[in-house]
Design an enzyme around this catalytic site. Structure first.
Site, mmCIF file in Angstrom:
data_model
loop_
_atom_site.group_PDB
_atom_site.id
_atom_site.type_symbol
_atom_site.label_atom_id
_atom_site.label_comp_id
_atom_site.label_asym_id
_atom_site.label_seq_id
_atom_site.Cartn_x
_atom_site.Cartn_y
_atom_site.Cartn_z
ATOM 1 C CD GLU A 92 -2.899 -1.093 2.405
ATOM 2 O OE1 GLU A 92 -2.938 -0.070 3.092
ATOM 3 O OE2 GLU A 92 -3.612 -2.074 2.608
ATOM 4 C CD GLU B 241 -3.572 -5.704 4.120
ATOM 5 O OE1 GLU B 241 -4.410 -4.859 4.530
ATOM 6 O OE2 GLU B 241 -2.350 -5.529 4.151
HETATM 7 O O1 IFM Z 1 -4.136 -2.934 9.280
HETATM 8 C C1 IFM Z 1 -4.093 -2.437 7.985
HETATM 9 C C2 IFM Z 1 -2.916 -3.003 7.214
HETATM 10 O O2 IFM Z 1 -1.713 -2.778 7.860
HETATM 11 C C3 IFM Z 1 -2.844 -2.381 5.853
HETATM 12 N N1 IFM Z 1 -4.104 -2.481 5.157
HETATM 13 C C4 IFM Z 1 -5.290 -2.083 5.877
HETATM 14 C C5 IFM Z 1 -5.348 -2.767 7.221
HETATM 15 C C6 IFM Z 1 -6.631 -2.361 7.966
HETATM 16 O O3 IFM Z 1 -6.668 -0.985 8.135
#
Ligand code: IFM
Length: 448
Positions: free
Chosen positions: A166, A352
Site C-alpha cells: 500500500e 487483504e
Molecule cells: O491494518 C491495515 C494493514 O496494515 C494495511 N491495510 C489495511 C489494514 C486495515 O486498516
C-alpha cells in the site's frame, strides 16, 4: 474446480505485518522504526497504545503458526521488519534478525504453509527518516540493498515476494495527511515519496531478476474505484478522477504507461524522475496484490487547492464496520475486474480483506467463546464476490484474510480488532472467534 466455485489450487491465507504483531521492539539489536517514534508521540494514536508488545508474535510465532495450521491455510502473508535486518537502514545485516525470519520461514514450511513475505509494510528505519525518508531518493537504493540481503537469505525457500505494501498509505497518509508515520503534512514530499517508493519497488524487482531468484515478485496496492452517486456524466467523471490517486498513479507506471498525465496536471505533482527510472519501475511483475475493505460513493465538488481532483465522498446508506467503512462486497468484484481489464496483470491476489467489528463474548462450561457474526457475514459476502470475479474470467489466484490476530491498527491503536483470533492484551492468550471456524470451513470447501 471445487463445488463452491473456487479453483482447486486457490491460495487461502491470512495476512499480517511486522509492527502490528511482533512487539519485541528492542530485542536482538533491532533498530527503531518511524512507527516506534510516531506511536510514542503524544496524541498520534487514538487509544494511546503502541506496538511495543502488540501480539508478541516475535516470541509467540509458533502459536500463530499452529493456528494457521488449524485453519489449514496454505499461505501466510507477513512482513519483514527492515530495522531488524539493518538497524539504521544500511550496512552489514544483523545476523540475529536474519536468523529470526529464517526460523520463522522454516516453521511455516514445516506445516506446509507458503511464506509470503512483504519487504516493506511501513516500518522504515528511523535513521533513514532523519535523512528525509521516502522523500529522499537514497532511501530507494537502501531498500534495494536490503531486498537483496533478504533474497540471499530466504530466496531458496520463499516463492512469493512483495516489494511494498500500500504505497499510497506510505506516501499520502505519512507525508501529506500526517495520520501515519512520519506524520508530515506536505503534498510535495508525498509526491516525491510516490516516485521513490515505486523506484524502490523497481530496483528490488531488478535485483530479484538479476539475482536469478526463482518464484514470483509483485507489488501490493490498495486501489479504489469509487462509485458515482448517480448515473450523470458529471458524477461518472468525478468517480473517475477520484480513482486516479489510488489506481492509475500506481498501476500506470508499473505497467509501462508512465504517470497518468491527468492526475499529475490536476495536482501539480512534481515527480523527481531521473533517466531510466520508468524502465525500472515497469519491469515485469508476476502478480499484483489488492487490498480491499470498502467502496466509496462520490459526487463532483468544486476543484480548488484543497480538492484538486474535484470530488466529495458521500454516504451510500450501506452498513458500516467499526472503522466507519461502508460494507460493499460487490465492490470487490468490480475492483478485481476493473484492474484485470485495464492493466491485465498475469495474476491477482486479494492480499487483504477483513473487517473490524465489536466482538461479543460468552462463557459456556468454563470455556470462553467470541461471537463475531458481523465478520462472518462480511467474509462470506466478500468471498462470494471473489468467486463472481473468477467466474467472470479474472485471474484471481488467492485470498488472504486481514488478519489472523487482533493487532495494532496503526493510528487507531489496539482498539480496532480485525482478527479471526482475539489476543488477550495482558496474557497474550489467543482465543479463536466464531469467524475462525467459518474461515476454516471456507478453506475446507464447506462454508461457501
Ligand atoms: O491494518 C491495515 C494493514 O496494515 C494495511 N491495510 C489495511 C489494514 C486495515 O486498516
Amino acid at each position: 474446480m471445487r463445488d463452491d466455485g473456487f479453483p482447486d489450487d486457490f491460495v487461502w491465507g491470512c495476512s499480517a505485518s511486522s509492527y502490528q504483531v511482533e512487539g519485541a521492539i528492542r530485542e536482538d539489536e533491532r533498530g527503531l522504526s518511524i512507527w516506534d517514534e510516531f506511536s510514542h508521540a503524544k496524541g498520534m494514536i487514538r487509544d494511546g497504545s503502541n506496538g511495543d508488545i502488540a501480539c508478541d508474535s516475535y516470541h509467540r510465532y509458533p502459536e500463530d503458526i499452529a493456528l494457521l495450521s488449524r485453519l489449514k491455510a496454505n499461505a501466510y502473508r507477513f512482513s519483514i521488519a527492515w530495522p531488524r535486518i539493518q538497524a539504521g537502514g544500511r550496512g552489514t545485516p544483523n545476523q540475529k534478525g536474519l536468523d529470526h525470519y529464517s526460523r520463522f520461514v522454516d516453521a511455516l514450511l514445516e506445516k506446509n504453509i507458503e511464506p509470503w513475505p512483504t519487504l516493506y509494510h511501513w516500518d522504515l528505519p528511523l535513521e533513514l527518516q532523519k535523512k528525509g525518508g521516502w522523500a529522499e531518493r537514497d532511501t530507494a537504493y537502501r531498500f534495494a540493498e536490503y531486498a537483496e540481503i533478504m533474497f540471499r537469505c530466504l530466496g531458496s525457500r520463499v516463492k512469493h515476494w512483495t516489494s511494498v505494501n500500500e504505497p499510497w498509505c506510505s506516501a499520502f497518509l505519512g507525508y501529506r495527511e500526517g495520520e501515519h508515520a512520519p506524520g508530515l503534512r506536505d503534498p510535495n514530499l508525498a509526491y516525491k515519496s510516490v516516485h521513490h517508493l515505486l523506484l524502490a519497488h523497481g530496483l528490488a524487482d531488478q535485483a530479484f531478476r538479476q539475482g536469478g531468484m526463482q518464484g514470483d515478485f509483485g507489488i501490493v496496492v490498495n486501489p479504489a474505484t469509487p462509485r458515482p452517486a448517480n448515473d450523470s456524466e458529471e458524477c461518472r467523471q468525478a468517480a473517475h478522477r477520484a480513482s486516479l490517486e489510488r489506481t492509475a498513479l500506481w498501476f500506470d507506471p508499473v505497467f509501462g504507461r508512465g504517470y497518468p498525465n491527468e492526475y499529475v496536471r490536476a495536482c501539480g505533482a512534481q515527480l523527481p524522475i531521473e533517466a531510466g527510472d520508468m524502465d525500472l519501475i515497469s519491469l515485469p511483475v508476476d502478480f499484483v496484490g489488492l487490498n480491499y475493505y470498502l467502496e466509496d460513493t462520490v459526487v463532483p465538488a468544486l476543484k480548488g487547492p484543497d480538492n484538486p481532483l474535484g470530488y466529495r465522498i458521500v454516504s451510500s446508506g450501506a452498513p458500516k464496520t467499526e472503522m466507519g467503512w461502508e460494507i460493499v462486497p460487490q465492490g470487490l468484484q468490480r475492483l478485481i475486474c476493473t484492474i484485470a481489464e485495464e492493466w491485465k496483470p498475469k495474476a491477482l491476489y486479494v492480499t487483504e480483506n477483513g473487517a473490524a467489528f465489536h466482538d461479543f463474548r460468552s462463557v459456556q462450561g468454563g470455556t470462553e467463546f467470541i461471537h463475531d457474526a458481523g465478520r462472518i457475514a462480511y467474509l462470506r459476502d466478500h468471498l462470494h464476490a471473489c468467486r463472481d470475479a473468477i467466474a467472470l474470467g479474472a485471474p484471481l489466484k488467492g485470498y488472504f484474510v486481514w488478519s489472523l490476530l487482533d493487532n495494532f491498527e496503526w493510528a487507531w491503536g489496539l482498539a480496532m480488532k480485525f482478527g479471526l483470533v482475539a489476543v488477550d492484551e495482558k496474557t497474550q492468550e489467543r482465543i479463536p472467534k466464531d469467524s475462525f471456524a467459518f474461515y476454516r470451513d471456507a478453506i475446507a470447501g464447506s462454508a461457501l
